[in-house]
Design a protein around this motif. Sequence first.
Motif, PDB file in Angstrom:
ATOM      1  N   ALA A 105      -0.738  66.462 -43.950  1.00 15.60           N
ATOM      2  CA  ALA A 105       0.529  67.318 -44.412  1.00 15.60           C
ATOM      3  C   ALA A 105       1.588  66.956 -43.362  1.00 15.60           C
ATOM      4  O   ALA A 105       1.587  66.448 -42.397  1.00 15.60           O
ATOM      5  N   GLU A 106       2.906  66.760 -44.147  1.00 14.53           N
ATOM      6  CA  GLU A 106       4.172  66.728 -43.091  1.00 14.53           C
ATOM      7  C   GLU A 106       5.190  67.673 -43.586  1.00 14.53           C
ATOM      8  O   GLU A 106       5.458  67.857 -44.531  1.00 14.53           O
ATOM      9  N   LEU A 107       5.673  68.303 -42.449  1.00 10.93           N
ATOM     10  CA  LEU A 107       6.488  69.557 -42.473  1.00 10.93           C
ATOM     11  C   LEU A 107       7.952  69.015 -42.354  1.00 10.93           C
ATOM     12  O   LEU A 107       8.430  67.904 -42.042  1.00 10.93           O
ATOM     13  N   PRO A 108       9.024  69.919 -42.707  1.00  4.84           N
ATOM     14  CA  PRO A 108      10.455  69.574 -42.566  1.00  4.84           C
ATOM     15  C   PRO A 108      10.754  68.817 -40.915  1.00  4.84           C
ATOM     16  O   PRO A 108      10.235  69.341 -40.040  1.00  4.84           O
ATOM     17  N   GLY A 109      11.507  68.012 -40.824  1.00  8.22           N
ATOM     18  CA  GLY A 109      11.788  67.428 -39.566  1.00  8.22           C
ATOM     19  C   GLY A 109      10.731  66.269 -39.086  1.00  8.22           C
ATOM     20  O   GLY A 109      11.106  65.820 -38.039  1.00  8.22           O
TER      21      GLY A 109
END
Length: 834
Positions: A105-109
Motif C-alpha cells: 500500500a501507499e499512503l498520502p505523501g
Amino acid sequence: MRVPVSWLTDYTDLPADTTARDLADRLIALGLEVETVDRVGADITGPVSVGRVLDIEELTGFKKPIRYCRVDVGAANGTGEPQHIVCGARNFGAGDLVVVALPGAELPGGFAIGARKTYGRVSEGMICSAAELQLWEDHTGIIVLPAGSAEPGGDAYGLLGLREDVLDIAVTPDRGYALSVRGVAREAATAYGTDFRDPADVEAAGTPGDGYPAAVADSAICSRYVLHGVTGFDPEAPTPLWMKRRLALTGVRSVSLAVDVTNYVMMELGQPLHAWDRSALRGPIEVRLARPGEELETLDHVKRALDPDDILITDESGPINLAGVMGGVTTEIGLSSTDVLVEAAHFADTHIARASRRHQLSSESSRRFERGVDSAVQPAAATRAVRLLAELGGGAVDAGYTDIADEAAAAPQPIDIAADHPDRIAGVAYGRERVVRRLQQVGCTVEQEGAAMLRVTPPTWRPDLGDPNDLAEEVVRIEGYDAVPSIPPRAPAGRGLTPSQRLRRSVGSRLAATGFTEVLAYPFMGQRDLDGLQADGDDVRRTALRLANPLSEDEPLLRTTLLPGLSKTLVRNVGRGFNDVALYEIGLVYLPRPDAPGRAPMLAVDRGPTADEAESVARALPDQPRRVGAVLAGDREPGGWQGAGRPATWADAVETAREVARSANAELIVRAAHYAPWHPGRCAALYVRIGGAERLVGHAGELHPRAVSAYGLPQRTVAVEVDLDAVEAAGEPVAAPHVSGYPVALQDVALVVPDGVPAADVEQALRAGAGELLEGVRLFDVYTGEQVGEGRRSLAYSLRFRAPDRTLETEEIARARDAAVAAAAERTGAVLRG
C-alpha cells in the motif's frame, strides 16, 4: 462550499456514468462557480483493509511504549494468516477493529508500506490513524471502528470513504442556498432532470409551544425562532466516523458530538444552528437588539463592545450570543453538558452582515445568514439536529418545542410577470409552457393569471428572487446560457474616438514614452490618507462621499485626489525592489455638490429613465472631474558607463505636467505655491487660460517630508496632479505648423532680476516683447553671486528668431531682441547684465 459527491447523491440519483467533472460542467452551465474538482484520497493505493486485533505484546526497553500486535486481516493478505505489526498507539486493545495498510500500500505523501524490521521485530504493515489517511484532523491515536461495523479483511476504502470526489464551489452573494448540500443537490437534480429528495422534508417532532420559554422583541430582526431540546445526552459520546468524514470533506473540523451535529445539519440544510448547555441558561430567552454599553465574551474569548445594531440572544444574565455570528462562553457546550438546547432562527440578513463586518468575525453561520437562508426550514433543521443527538448521544427528545413565527414577515411575496418576459429578455422564444416548467423546477409556485400574465411565488429558500427580471434569469440559466444567441451590436458608421478619448490616449502615450508606467488604484480612501497628505481640517479634499457598503472600514470614502492610491502603489513597488519608479494614473475623483440631494432615486429597470428622472439622478451624483496624477522616486535618468544618474526632482514633476498640457495643445503657466502635500519652496501651482482668465488646474513638486514619512515613501519623492478636463478645455485646435526653410538666428541675453521674480514671468515678457519673429525661448543658466548683488539673480535665455519668408537681417534681429529686453524690464524690473 465544498460538496462531497457521495453526500449529494443521497438526495438525487445521477445517471450511472456521471463523473464528478461532468457534474461540475452541468453545475457551471447553471451558473454555479465550481472552481475545482478535488480527488480526495487519490494518492492512497494498494491494500487497506479492516483488521481485528487478536493480542498485544508490550515491548520494553525503549524510550516510548511500543506494542507488538497480532492482527487478523482475513484474506486481505492472500494467506489468511494474522499479520504482525509494530504500533506505538495505546488507544486500542485486543478485540478492537482497526484499519490496516498492508505491504504494497501507499499512503498520502508517497509513504510506501512494506515489511521491515523495527524495534527488534518484523512489522508487516501499519495500523493507521485518521491523520495518516488524511481523513480528518486527529492525532490522538489510531482509528478504532465500531464493533460489528465490518469483518476482518473487509475493504476500508468504501467503509471510510477514503476516495471521494469533492466539488469546491465559490458561492456568489445572491445564491446563499448553494451553501448547503441540499441546495447543490437541488441544482444537480435540475441539471439532470432527476428527482430531488429534500432532506428538509422532516416533520417537526413534538408539540409546538411547549418548549423552552422565549420571546422575540421585533419580528423585523427575527421572523422565526425555534428551540428544541434533548435531555439525558451523553457528552462523551463519540462522533461517528461517517459524520467526521463528511464534515472533514466540507472543511469543518470535528469538535464534539453536540457541536458536530449542529455543523452537520448546517452543511446539509444550509440552516445555521447553535447548541447551548441548557443548565447554564438563566431564565427565558429573548431575541433583541443590543443596548448601549452591553458587552459579550464570545467563544473566541474576546470581550466585545456591542453595537445597538447587533442582534443578541439574551437571558436574565444578559447577552449570551451574538446572533447569527458567534456564541458566548457562558453557555458553551462542554464535556459535562447533559441537557442540550438547539436554536434554529431566521435573522435579518443585513443586521448579520453588518455585525460580522463590524466585529471582524466571519463564521460559517454569518456567511449563510448574510446571503439569506430558507425562512421556513427552522423547525425541520431543529428536529433533524435533536434526533441525531438523541440517536448518537443516547438522549431523549423533548416532548415540546418553541416556535415563534411571523408568517407575514417570512412569507415570500408573489411576483406578477408577463409570460413572454423571459423571451424578450433573452431574445429566445421559450414559450409559456417552458417558462412555467422551469420556474416550477426552481421551486416557484406558478398561478395562471389570464393568457398573458403569470403570478409567481418564489420558494422560501430563494430570497434573491424579487422581481420579474430575477425570474427571467432563472428561466434563461436553466434553459442554458449557451442557447442565447450572440448578436454583436452594429456600430454606426463614421464614428471614432471622441476628443476626450483621443486626449487620454495621447497623454498616456506621452507619459509612457517618457518612462512612466500606468497603474489603476482603487477609487477609495480614508481620512487617515488625507492626514498623511498633511491636509488641513478645512481642506476641500476632506469633504468626501462615504460609501454605504465599503469594502474596508479603513477606506470608506470615494477619493477626492489621486495621490493616496499612487503613493501606496509606489510603496508596494519600492518594497519589491524597484527603487527607480515612475507611475501615473488617469482617473476620476469624486467631489460632492453642496446642493445635491441626500440619495439618488431608484429607477425602474423595465424602461429608460424620463428626462426628469435622468436630471434627478444627475443632480444626486457628485462632480467627477478626470485627473492625471504621477509620482516619481529614485533616479529619473539611471547611471551607467556614460556617467552618474540623475535623481528625480521637482522639475521633473513640472515637466510631466507640461507633457500633459502639450497633449492638449494648451499653454501651462507655472508659479511658485504652498499647498499640501508638497514641500514649501518646491511646489508649483499650474494654471491654464480659459476664456481669457487663468484657472488653477493642479500642483507639482517635491512632497513634504512629513507626507513622505506618513506613507513610507522614498526620500525626495516628487508628485504631480492635474485636472485633465480643465486642460482639455484650455487646449487650442491643432494646426499643421509652417516649417520655414530660412536660417535661424540665435541671440543670448542675461537679465538680472530680484530673487522673488519667477523665471516664468520673465520668459512670458520676453515672448510678448519679441513679437512674431520669435520662434522659441530657453532658459539655459541661472547665476547668483557677488557679481549680481545680494537678493538678485541672473537668468540667461537663448532666443531663437526666424522669418517664414526671408532671411532676417542683423538690424531686425537686434530690434526684436531689444524689444524683448525692454518688455522684460518694464514688466519684471529686469536689467540687462553687462
